[in-house]
Structure formats: structure tokens, C-alpha cells
Design an enzyme around this catalytic site. Structure first.
Site, PDB file in Angstrom:
ATOM      1  N   LYS A  37       8.475  42.181 -12.305  1.00 42.70           N
ATOM      2  CA  LYS A  37       7.771  42.387 -10.879  1.00 42.70           C
ATOM      3  C   LYS A  37       6.908  43.263 -11.019  1.00 42.70           C
ATOM      4  O   LYS A  37       7.234  44.645 -10.463  1.00 42.70           O
ATOM      5  CB  LYS A  37       8.863  42.122  -9.655  1.00 42.70           C
ATOM      6  CG  LYS A  37       9.879  41.432 -10.147  1.00 42.70           C
ATOM      7  CD  LYS A  37      11.231  41.172  -9.250  1.00 42.70           C
ATOM      8  CE  LYS A  37      11.518  39.706  -9.724  1.00 42.70           C
ATOM      9  NZ  LYS A  37      12.945  39.653 -10.459  1.00 42.70           N
ATOM     10  N   HIS A  70       3.613  45.595  -9.728  1.00 44.78           N
ATOM     11  CA  HIS A  70       2.878  45.526  -8.278  1.00 44.78           C
ATOM     12  C   HIS A  70       2.144  47.377  -8.230  1.00 44.78           C
ATOM     13  O   HIS A  70       3.198  48.222  -8.035  1.00 44.78           O
ATOM     14  CB  HIS A  70       3.864  45.700  -6.597  1.00 44.78           C
ATOM     15  CG  HIS A  70       2.888  45.555  -5.026  1.00 44.78           C
ATOM     16  ND1 HIS A  70       1.619  44.805  -5.414  1.00 44.78           N
ATOM     17  CD2 HIS A  70       2.854  46.471  -4.005  1.00 44.78           C
ATOM     18  CE1 HIS A  70       1.470  45.209  -4.000  1.00 44.78           C
ATOM     19  NE2 HIS A  70       1.909  45.713  -3.242  1.00 44.78           N
ATOM     20  N   ASP A  71       0.735  47.427  -8.368  1.00 47.97           N
ATOM     21  CA  ASP A  71       0.224  48.289  -7.840  1.00 47.97           C
ATOM     22  C   ASP A  71      -1.307  47.867  -7.595  1.00 47.97           C
ATOM     23  O   ASP A  71      -1.741  47.351  -7.089  1.00 47.97           O
ATOM     24  CB  ASP A  71       0.453  49.165  -8.946  1.00 47.97           C
ATOM     25  CG  ASP A  71      -0.015  50.840  -9.251  1.00 47.97           C
ATOM     26  OD1 ASP A  71      -0.502  51.395  -8.951  1.00 47.97           O
ATOM     27  OD2 ASP A  71       1.010  51.417 -10.102  1.00 47.97           O
ATOM     28  N   THR A  92      15.523  36.796  -2.743  1.00 49.47           N
ATOM     29  CA  THR A  92      16.381  35.946  -2.033  1.00 49.47           C
ATOM     30  C   THR A  92      16.703  37.097  -1.547  1.00 49.47           C
ATOM     31  O   THR A  92      17.699  36.660  -0.582  1.00 49.47           O
ATOM     32  CB  THR A  92      16.805  34.971  -2.741  1.00 49.47           C
ATOM     33  OG1 THR A  92      17.364  35.657  -4.182  1.00 49.47           O
ATOM     34  CG2 THR A  92      15.970  33.866  -3.327  1.00 49.47           C
ATOM     35  N   GLN A  95      25.540  33.968  -6.825  1.00 52.65           N
ATOM     36  CA  GLN A  95      24.344  33.256  -6.544  1.00 52.65           C
ATOM     37  C   GLN A  95      24.898  32.414  -5.076  1.00 52.65           C
ATOM     38  O   GLN A  95      26.373  31.665  -5.878  1.00 52.65           O
ATOM     39  CB  GLN A  95      24.518  31.926  -7.773  1.00 52.65           C
ATOM     40  CG  GLN A  95      23.421  33.614  -9.163  1.00 52.65           C
ATOM     41  CD  GLN A  95      21.682  33.645  -8.670  1.00 52.65           C
ATOM     42  OE1 GLN A  95      21.578  33.750  -7.615  1.00 52.65           O
ATOM     43  NE2 GLN A  95      21.425  34.159  -9.894  1.00 52.65           N
TER      44      GLN A  95
HETATM   45  O1  C5P Z   1      23.630  34.997 -14.535  1.00 52.92           O
HETATM   46  P1  C5P Z   1      22.189  34.036 -13.899  1.00 52.92           P
HETATM   47  O2  C5P Z   1      22.013  33.050 -14.267  1.00 52.92           O
HETATM   48  O3  C5P Z   1      22.348  34.493 -12.553  1.00 52.92           O
HETATM   49  O4  C5P Z   1      21.141  34.937 -13.314  1.00 52.92           O
HETATM   50  C1  C5P Z   1      19.528  34.673 -13.203  1.00 52.92           C
HETATM   51  C2  C5P Z   1      18.754  36.234 -13.383  1.00 52.92           C
HETATM   52  O5  C5P Z   1      17.610  34.673 -12.291  1.00 52.92           O
HETATM   53  C3  C5P Z   1      19.164  37.133 -13.404  1.00 52.92           C
HETATM   54  O6  C5P Z   1      18.115  37.511 -14.183  1.00 52.92           O
HETATM   55  C4  C5P Z   1      18.663  37.787 -11.820  1.00 52.92           C
HETATM   56  O7  C5P Z   1      17.660  38.779 -12.112  1.00 52.92           O
HETATM   57  C5  C5P Z   1      16.877  36.699 -11.860  1.00 52.92           C
HETATM   58  N1  C5P Z   1      16.923  36.073 -10.004  1.00 52.92           N
HETATM   59  C6  C5P Z   1      17.548  36.190  -9.370  1.00 52.92           C
HETATM   60  N2  C5P Z   1      17.589  35.443  -7.891  1.00 52.92           N
HETATM   61  C7  C5P Z   1      16.671  35.746  -7.873  1.00 52.92           C
HETATM   62  C8  C5P Z   1      15.257  35.906  -8.497  1.00 52.92           C
HETATM   63  C9  C5P Z   1      15.856  36.315  -9.712  1.00 52.92           C
HETATM   64  O8  C5P Z   1      18.943  35.328  -9.346  1.00 52.92           O
HETATM   65  N3  C5P Z   1      16.192  36.123  -6.715  1.00 52.92           N
END
Ligand code: C5P
Length: 230
Positions: free
Chosen positions: A63, A65-66, A116, A186
Site C-alpha cells: 500500500k 503512497h509518496d 474498509t 471480518q
Molecule cells: O485472514 P483473512 O482471510 O481475514 O485475511 C484477509 C487479508 O486481506 C489480510 O491480509 C488483510 O490484511 C487483507 N485485507 C482485509 N480487508 C481489507 C484490506 C485488506 O482483510 N479491507
């Protein structure tokens, strides 16, 4: 696309030894891995290069950004590392510089739409004059215009992205949970089958594979589910 390439296994583990053990246990079932902050700072970048040399595809989730010059030069280095995907924040200058840095290589730049963890109130506090869905639509168009490969967004943002750019971008989504898997932190999730039916190109899955007793079995069940709806 090789069906296995649809699943990107997130190697969110604390050290390279643990990552190597996961890769070994998954064997040929997994073709695509994601290396992020947790692993990158403890030898994960060299490990990512080794993975790429061994024939796996690697998504470096840094990710970035610069200023444009710094982005272009840094992305050029990542392109020479043989990475498949790299994330940058979706600001027009950064997207354009990253696209220049990746030009002529196999590296695909993914723009991070809107984190998110941010809601409309967070955006207002940060000085934005629009809500999350409007900003995602705007950024999807800008990612496309900059010539980048794809967008990282949640499954629930799919309609906004397709409405803005049609099939112009690859869509990469986290938040995937096989039926019965622990949600962890999640909240808005889809199963692998639902994700494929919704038109997602690549799903990023971490703990449902890396955090269970038998990762190979978990991975195989996900592949079987995808196969059944493909
Ligand atoms: O373990 P899990 O399936 O939740 O992993 C999801 C991956 O997606 C992690 O590496 C997490 O950092 C990334 N991620 C996320 N939600 C976001 C952006 C990235 O879960 N909005």
C-alpha cells in the site's frame, strides 16, 4: 485463468519459517501468495523473491503512497523482483507514477479503493467532500485511467466498481469465508462460491487456510467449491 490463481493465500504469519511451512503444506494446490506488512519487515521481501523464483505468483501488499519520483523508482525495483501484484493507495499521481514504474514488466498495480475501516464520518473528518461509495466509484475510474491492473475492494463494493468501470479492472477482494469458517474480525463476508458468481477475479484468503489444523484440506475444499460454480 488457472482456477487456483483465483485464490491468493495471505501469508499473514510472524516469520519466514512459518510462511515456508504453510507453502510446503499447500504444495501445488496454491499458486498465488500475498506478503504484507507482518512478514515483509522480517525477511519477507527476500522470501517473496524466492517464492517468485520457485514459480509462484506473489502479491506484495505494501500500500505505497509518496511523491511520484519515489513511487516510480520504488515500483521499478518491485517489478524487477518478479512480483505479480503490488498495492498503492489510489491517488491519481501515485497511480500514474506506479504505472510508469511497472511499464514493460509483468507487475500489475492494484489501487486500494477506500480502506474498509473507513466510513462516511471518517472520510469527512479526513477532509473528503464525499461518502465512501462515491469515492470508490471515483477512484475506480482513476485507477482505470492511470492504466493500472486492478482494484482492491470489499465484496460489497463490487456493484459500485463494476458500475463505474465495467470490466476495465481486475477485482481483488478480501473478506472471504468458506461456510462454517470463523469470521475473525471480518464482518461483511462472502463464500468463495458466492465471490466467483459475483464476478470477483481474485479472492484473498488468510486465516481460513493458514490458521487451521489442516491448511491443505481447507485449501482443497475452497478449490472444490470454486470448481463447482465455474
Ligand atoms: O485472514 P483473512 O482471510 O481475514 O485475511 C484477509 C487479508 O486481506 C489480510 O491480509 C488483510 O490484511 C487483507 N485485507 C482485509 N480487508 C481489507 C484490506 C485488506 O482483510 N479491507
Amino acid at each position: 485463468m488457472d482456477l487456483r490463481d483465483r485464490v491468493i493465500v495471505a501469508l499473514d504469519v510472524p516469520d519466514v519459517a512459518t510462511a515456508k511451512a504453510v507453502v510446503e503444506r499447500l504444495g501445488d494446490r496454491a499458486t498465488f501468495y500475498k506478503v504484507g506488512y507482518e512478514l515483509a519487515f522480517v525477511g519477507g521481501l527476500a522470501f517473496a523473491q524466492d517464492l517468485a523464483k520457485s514459480g509462484k505468483k506473489v502479491f506484495l501488499d505494501l500500500k505505497l503512497h509518496d511523491i511520484p519520483n519515489t513511487i516510480e523508482k520504488g515500483v521499478g525495483q518491485v517489478a524487477r523482483m518478479g512480483m505479480a501484484f503490488l498495492t498503492v493507495h489510489a491517488y491519481p499521481q501515485t497511480l500514474a507514477a506506479a504505472a510508469r514504474g511497472a511499464a514493460g514488466s509483468n507487475l500489475g498495480i492494484l489501487g486500494v479503493s477506500v480502506m474498509t475501516s473507513m466510513d462516511d464520518g471518517d472520510l469527512a473528518r479526513a477532509g473528503y467532500g464525499m461518502g465512501v461509495q462515491d469515492l470508490i466509484a471515483r477512484r475506480a475510474k482513476q485507477i482505470c485511467e492511470a492504466g493500472c491492473a486492478g482494484i482492491v475492494c470489499s465484496a460489497t463494493d463490487m456493484a459500485t466498481v463494476r458500475g463505474a468501470v465495467g470490466q476495465g479492472l481486475k477485482i481483488v477482494t478480501p473478506g472471504i469465508r468458506p461456510a462454517g469458517a470463523a469470521l475473525g474480525d471480518q464482518k461483511r463476508v462472502m463464500t468463495p462460491g458466492e465471490a466467483i458468481r459475483a464476478g470477483i477475479d481474485h479472492m484473498v484468503i488468510g486465516r481460513p487456510i493458514t490458521g487451521v489444523a489442516d491448511p491443505a484440506r481447507a485449501m482443497q475444499a475452497i478449490l472444490d467449491e470454486i470448481q463447482a460454480v465455474s
